[in-house]
Design an enzyme around this catalytic site. Sequence first.
Site, PDB file in Angstrom:
ATOM      1  N   VAL A 172       0.842  -1.361   0.174  1.00  0.00           N
ATOM      2  CA  VAL A 172      -0.178  -0.019   0.116  1.00  0.00           C
ATOM      3  C   VAL A 172       0.727   1.292  -0.100  1.00  0.00           C
ATOM      4  CG1 VAL A 172      -1.726   1.205   1.348  1.00  0.00           C
ATOM      5  CG2 VAL A 172      -1.950  -1.117   1.127  1.00  0.00           C
ATOM      6  N   ASP A 173       1.728   1.098   0.900  1.00  0.00           N
ATOM      7  CA  ASP A 173       2.654   2.444   0.880  1.00  0.00           C
ATOM      8  C   ASP A 173       3.459   2.536  -0.535  1.00  0.00           C
ATOM      9  OD1 ASP A 173       2.751   2.974   3.491  1.00  0.00           O
ATOM     10  OD2 ASP A 173       4.476   1.837   4.256  1.00  0.00           O
ATOM     11  N   LEU A 174       3.774   1.369  -1.126  1.00  0.00           N
ATOM     12  CA  LEU A 174       4.522   1.775  -2.455  1.00  0.00           C
ATOM     13  C   LEU A 174       3.675   2.021  -3.625  1.00  0.00           C
ATOM     14  CD1 LEU A 174       6.801  -1.403  -2.389  1.00  0.00           C
ATOM     15  CD2 LEU A 174       7.578   1.166  -2.125  1.00  0.00           C
ATOM     16  N   GLY A 177       2.748   5.894  -3.140  1.00  0.00           N
ATOM     17  CA  GLY A 177       3.820   6.571  -3.597  1.00  0.00           C
ATOM     18  C   GLY A 177       3.850   6.797  -5.133  1.00  0.00           C
TER      19      GLY A 177
END
Length: 397
Positions: A172-174, A177
């Site tokens: 999810v972070d990636l 981003g």
Amino acid sequence: MTQHTTALGGLKVLDLSRVLAGPSCTQILADLGAEVIKVERPQIGDETRHWAPPNFSDGTAAYFATVNRNKKSVTIDMSQAQGQEIIRDLAREADILVENFKVGGLKKYGLDYASLQQINPRLIYASLTGFGQTGPDSAKPGYDYIIQGLSGLMSITGPSDGLPHKVGVAVVDLFAGLQLTVGIQAALLAREKTGLGQHVDVSLLDSAIAMTANVGMNYLSTGEVPPRLGNEHPNIVPYQVFEVAQEQHLILACGNDTQFAAVCRVMQQAWDKDERFARNPLRVQNRRALIPMMQQVFFNKTRDEWLSLFEAAGVPCGPINNIAEALSMPQVEHRHMVIDFAANNSPVRMLGSPLHLSNTPVQYRSAPPKIGQDTDEVLSQRYSVEQLAKYKHDGVI
């Protein structure tokens, strides 16, 4: 050696983000040629500098190195008024500012969008938060793992008869981003038309909801809660992992009826003639009858034997590599997906960029920086030697 220009050369990025999601965005911008100034807390820096082991022989944490190449590190204490003024000075000259503080967290420093827009109307101010700038949950902090659970991603990941699983990396972070990067580039194009910057608002939750993709759409079209299917596909059969001889495994990705007929020929079975399995919608309905029969036949050969037969028949398939096997693939080497910074006298090796532009290629200019290594270089362009000495004495930088 051929000299290339860079896609984002000449753009200045003020990076106030830390950990993974925000820095993954600014590393993409840096790879494409933007000058990225990473602002860190004196002595402490980005938290991920201390997320070790493992680390490289020069002490660089592998986690920090993941998303911080091609950047300059400047240490500034933004809790001090002088530190805030320095950041404002940098923002006056910046094209893009990226931050992942809690909603409203930078307002007390005068570093929020409304404040910086007044001094630089062309600034593209990109915020990445857990839940977005608006809404009943906007004040909550966001963490990849929690968002994987909240968004429904974990409810569809893992074995059907076991615990829900998170994805093996902070996906999810990636993904958030990447969404932030897309938003920034769209804002850059809009600025060419209007001359004005804008606020780009991306959240982990929004990104994760979007990631549910066809499974989320399955719910919207039927009202039925999608089950957890492990390695099976909710809309295509057979499209999953199978165990084969010698306790090995392979992936069979049979996407249409023609491919299924080829599978049947390879496996010397007549399942495609069975009215229960002749078309994909029927195979989805009757997967519990088909898959056990297929699994039994798969035990007759090894992984490589099956892969060779399926590949010859034009059926999509593949092994399940571990990370070492994946990174040693000739194709991965050919595409320069593992890079090193030996030319910079750094022991750091990194995963490369997947972006391949013919005229403005990605460039690997510098290894992940040591904390504050570029403070003097960056700030000496704006302040006198005496001012910098005072700032250092006061702990501002």
